[in-house]
Design a protein around this motif. Structure first.
Motif, PDB file in Angstrom:
ATOM      1  N   ILE A  50      51.505  39.620  33.830  1.00 47.59           N
ATOM      2  CA  ILE A  50      50.648  39.718  35.020  1.00 47.59           C
ATOM      3  C   ILE A  50      51.303  40.602  36.072  1.00 47.59           C
ATOM      4  CG2 ILE A  50      49.631  38.406  36.914  1.00 47.59           C
ATOM      5  CD1 ILE A  50      49.251  36.094  34.981  1.00 47.59           C
ATOM      6  N   ALA A  51      52.605  40.471  36.252  1.00 48.19           N
ATOM      7  CA  ALA A  51      53.310  41.308  37.225  1.00 48.19           C
ATOM      8  C   ALA A  51      53.149  42.791  36.887  1.00 48.19           C
ATOM      9  CB  ALA A  51      54.784  40.930  37.273  1.00 48.19           C
ATOM     10  N   ASP A  52      53.084  43.114  35.595  1.00 49.92           N
ATOM     11  CA  ASP A  52      52.917  44.499  35.174  1.00 49.92           C
ATOM     12  C   ASP A  52      51.490  44.997  35.341  1.00 49.92           C
ATOM     13  OD1 ASP A  52      55.563  44.724  34.476  1.00 49.92           O
ATOM     14  OD2 ASP A  52      55.235  44.288  32.344  1.00 49.92           O
ATOM     15  N   ARG A  53      50.503  44.099  35.243  1.00 51.86           N
ATOM     16  CA  ARG A  53      49.097  44.529  35.202  1.00 51.86           C
ATOM     17  C   ARG A  53      48.306  44.244  36.479  1.00 51.86           C
ATOM     18  NH1 ARG A  53      47.826  44.756  29.506  1.00 51.86           N
ATOM     19  NH2 ARG A  53      49.744  45.542  28.552  1.00 51.86           N
ATOM     20  N   ILE A  54      48.842  43.477  37.396  1.00 50.65           N
ATOM     21  CA  ILE A  54      48.048  43.052  38.542  1.00 50.65           C
ATOM     22  C   ILE A  54      47.659  44.209  39.453  1.00 50.65           C
ATOM     23  CG2 ILE A  54      49.947  42.541  40.140  1.00 50.65           C
ATOM     24  CD1 ILE A  54      48.371  39.940  40.863  1.00 50.65           C
ATOM     25  N   ASP A  55      48.363  45.337  39.329  1.00 48.56           N
ATOM     26  CA  ASP A  55      47.981  46.516  40.117  1.00 48.56           C
ATOM     27  C   ASP A  55      46.574  46.989  39.783  1.00 48.56           C
ATOM     28  OD1 ASP A  55      50.290  46.674  41.582  1.00 48.56           O
ATOM     29  OD2 ASP A  55      51.285  48.082  40.242  1.00 48.56           O
ATOM     30  N   PHE A  56      46.094  46.669  38.558  1.00 49.77           N
ATOM     31  CA  PHE A  56      44.738  47.068  38.178  1.00 49.77           C
ATOM     32  C   PHE A  56      43.669  46.260  38.902  1.00 49.77           C
ATOM     33  CE2 PHE A  56      47.058  48.347  34.241  1.00 49.77           C
ATOM     34  CZ  PHE A  56      46.769  49.707  34.308  1.00 49.77           C
ATOM     35  N   VAL A  57      44.040  45.122  39.438  1.00 48.57           N
ATOM     36  CA  VAL A  57      43.088  44.263  40.155  1.00 48.57           C
ATOM     37  C   VAL A  57      43.701  43.898  41.503  1.00 48.57           C
ATOM     38  CG1 VAL A  57      41.743  43.325  38.243  1.00 48.57           C
ATOM     39  CG2 VAL A  57      43.982  42.362  38.727  1.00 48.57           C
ATOM     40  N   PRO A  58      43.798  44.841  42.424  1.00 48.88           N
ATOM     41  CA  PRO A  58      44.498  44.597  43.696  1.00 48.88           C
ATOM     42  C   PRO A  58      43.917  43.455  44.509  1.00 48.88           C
ATOM     43  CG  PRO A  58      43.255  46.673  43.743  1.00 48.88           C
ATOM     44  CD  PRO A  58      43.282  46.222  42.335  1.00 48.88           C
ATOM     45  N   ARG A  59      42.647  43.133  44.315  1.00 52.58           N
ATOM     46  CA  ARG A  59      42.068  42.031  45.095  1.00 52.58           C
ATOM     47  C   ARG A  59      42.701  40.697  44.742  1.00 52.58           C
ATOM     48  NH1 ARG A  59      36.233  42.895  46.576  1.00 52.58           N
ATOM     49  NH2 ARG A  59      37.428  44.358  47.855  1.00 52.58           N
ATOM     50  N   TYR A  60      43.340  40.597  43.597  1.00 48.66           N
ATOM     51  CA  TYR A  60      44.012  39.346  43.223  1.00 48.66           C
ATOM     52  C   TYR A  60      45.254  39.094  44.095  1.00 48.66           C
ATOM     53  CZ  TYR A  60      41.170  38.017  39.222  1.00 48.66           C
ATOM     54  OH  TYR A  60      40.137  37.580  38.426  1.00 48.66           O
ATOM     55  N   ARG A  61      45.605  40.061  44.948  1.00 48.93           N
ATOM     56  CA  ARG A  61      46.684  39.840  45.923  1.00 48.93           C
ATOM     57  C   ARG A  61      46.143  39.846  47.344  1.00 48.93           C
ATOM     58  NH1 ARG A  61      51.421  43.343  42.953  1.00 48.93           N
ATOM     59  NH2 ARG A  61      49.952  45.049  43.251  1.00 48.93           N
ATOM     60  N   GLN A  62      44.846  39.600  47.485  1.00 48.82           N
ATOM     61  CA  GLN A  62      44.235  39.601  48.807  1.00 48.82           C
ATOM     62  C   GLN A  62      43.590  38.250  49.095  1.00 48.82           C
ATOM     63  OE1 GLN A  62      41.550  43.011  48.487  1.00 48.82           O
ATOM     64  NE2 GLN A  62      43.008  44.272  49.616  1.00 48.82           N
ATOM     65  N   ARG A  63      43.502  37.932  50.366  1.00 50.81           N
ATOM     66  CA  ARG A  63      42.817  36.719  50.816  1.00 50.81           C
ATOM     67  C   ARG A  63      41.744  37.114  51.827  1.00 50.81           C
ATOM     68  NH1 ARG A  63      44.808  35.650  55.913  1.00 50.81           N
ATOM     69  NH2 ARG A  63      46.846  36.595  56.378  1.00 50.81           N
TER      70      ARG A  63
END
Length: 484
Positions: A50-63
């Motif tokens: 997930i740490a490698d791929r989460i850049d593809f879904v930046p909203r998963y680090r947003q609130r």
């Protein structure tokens, strides 16, 4: 400035209650051992992936951040202290864990709302499953996955090869969160540039606040005993409790294909005919009348090409389609033909998207399509239907996460107020997998419904075999086409 939430997303947040949390989920099961019998897949491997791929879904680090005074739509902002360990959680079953134990764990997780103060997703790594397998339960809010700005996380985690593809690593730094005054200034600017958009934002925010207040009052009424349960016409219409039941049913893709080819239907027709037969048998076990002509209305989200709708990153949109499931029909073949005929008009419009095209979307798209189907069901929540049934075709070859093969995948759809049952179906690598979510109080016999799905499919397969055996030799069987 950060991106604003769309009106529908704000509506989803306002509609949500403790008895009707609006999150989607997918349950995936992996072989955890490598060829040498060593553990190759677990919590650490997944966190690294997930740490490698989460850049593809930046909203998963947003609130979500509200604008002061709710003068405009809320905005998505980066989580300053994003904690991947909070969102990726480790769990285990007592070895060897059974599927029944897994269903109970998933049901408890599905019953809990996501924390609105954090990014709206969680992923559980469940170890100890029988057969040296590991289960992943991915849970994300309907406001998070819209198919436009964001796809489901699982769509980017899976590979077509056991060797994970190389992904360039980027050092992520959260963007500075705007101050309250900056949000107010931007809201005022929008009121000049786009006054209608701002007015819509104020209206939607006000409606969301009103729904939240009404939901709280309704819950207080239930707790005090003042609320009266409705008198539903079917067991599917019920006032929801705060708890769920979850069940999965694994069936063969080959069985669905055999019925499809014999009756010149589609896999989707066979799935819906199977659901219809299962509901009929289940109602009969409850002593419910299934007289000729009786039906249950299903909301069936369908992939379409619509130039007037908002484009998605998937190449198509998802639209709601109401279908009357003929549970009063005794013949499985007639049920299948009735379902197939009901969809013929949809297919003839030329807007329908083929199963092959959906299955060929980059990544494991069923997770995102199921999420979009749930969004459509919520948007049409005031229409008269009894349950939601989503079916999404996936690839007929294996996929891998961190080198581990995904052997099964099941959607876990949410329940909508007043509807005690939802069914999701995904076809993948030789399987057609049914995921059932039910209210814990209203549908205590979910295992019976699961068995009815298996038997309804067997009934369709048997009917095709019997018809083939009855066909005279040297003559084409009924409905068959001559080969050119």
């Amino acid at each position: 400035m950060p991106e604003r939430l769309r009106p529908n997303d704000v509506t989803f947040l306002g509609e949500e209650t403790a008895h009707a949390p609006l999150h989607n989920a997918t349950l995936e099961i992996f072989d955890a051992l490598d060829e040498a019998g060593e553990q190759r897949f677990g919590y650490e491997a997944l966190v690294s992936l997930i740490a490698d791929r989460i850049d593809f879904v930046p909203r998963y680090r947003q609130r979500i951040r509200q604008v002061p005074g709710r003068l405009a739509m809320p905005v998505w902002v980066d989580e300053d202290d994003f904690d991947l360990g909070y969102h990726v959680r480790r769990s285990a079953l007592p070895r060897p864990g059974s599927m029944e134990q897994l269903w109970e764990l998933v049901a408890r997780i599905m019953s809990r709302r996501l924390d609105p103060q954090r990014p709206l997703w969680e992923l559980y790594v469940v170890e100890g499953l029988e057969g040296d397998r590991v289960a992943l339960l991915s849970k994300s809010h309907q406001a998070l996955v819209d198919g436009i700005s964001t796809v489901d996380l699982l769509q980017v985690l899976l590979d077509t090869d056991p060797d994970p593809r190389d992904v360039p690593c980027q050092h992520w730094e959260p963007e500075r969160e705007p101050s309250s005054s900056a949000l107010l200034v931007e809201a005022l600017r929008d009121s000049v540039r786009r006054p209608r958009v701002v007015l819509d934002g104020v209206r939607v925010n006000a409606e969301a606040v009103g729904r939240t207040a009404r939901g709280a009052l309704a819950m207080l009424g239930e707790l005090s005993g003042a609320a009266r349960r409705p008198h539903p016409e079917t067991p599917l219409a019920a006032e929801l409790s705060a708890q769920r039941r979850v069940l999965t049913v694994k069936t063969d893709f080959a069985a669905h294909r055999a019925v499809k080819e014999f009756h010149h239907a589609s896999i989707n027709d066979v799935v819906l005919a199977t659901v219809t037969g299962a509901l009929r048998a289940w109602l009969m076990t409850r002593g419910e009348a299934v007289n000729a002509g009786r039906s249950l209305r299903a909301m069936v989200p369908m992939s379409v090409i619509d130039d007037e709708a908002e484009p998605t990153s998937l190449g198509s949109q998802v639209a709601g389609h109401l279908l009357d499931l003929p549970v009063g029909e005794a013949s499985p073949v007639v049920r299948l033909h009735q379902v197939s005929y009901a969809f013929r008009a949809h297919k003839d419009t030329g807007r329908a998207v083929s199963a092959d095209k959906i299955a060929g979307v980059s990544g494991f798209a069923p997770t995102t399509f199921h999420a979009l189907g749930s969004r459509v069901a919520v948007e049409h929540r005031r229409r008269n239907y009894d349950l939601v049934v989503t079916h999404v075709p996936g690839p007929q070859f294996p996929l891998y996460a961190a080198g581990a093969r995904m052997v099964e995948t099941y959607p876990v759809p949410p329940l909508l107020p007043g509807r005690a049952l939802a069914i999701g179906v995904t076809s993948y690598d030789g399987l057609v997998s049914y995921g059932i979510t039910a209210d814990r109080d209203a549908i205590w016999d979910i295992e019976v419904l699961g068995q009815c799905i298996t038997e309804a499919l067997e009934e369709l397969v048997d009917s095709a075999s019997e018809t083939r055996q009855r066909a005279p030799r040297g003559r084409a069987r009924p409905g068959a086409k001559e080969k050119s």
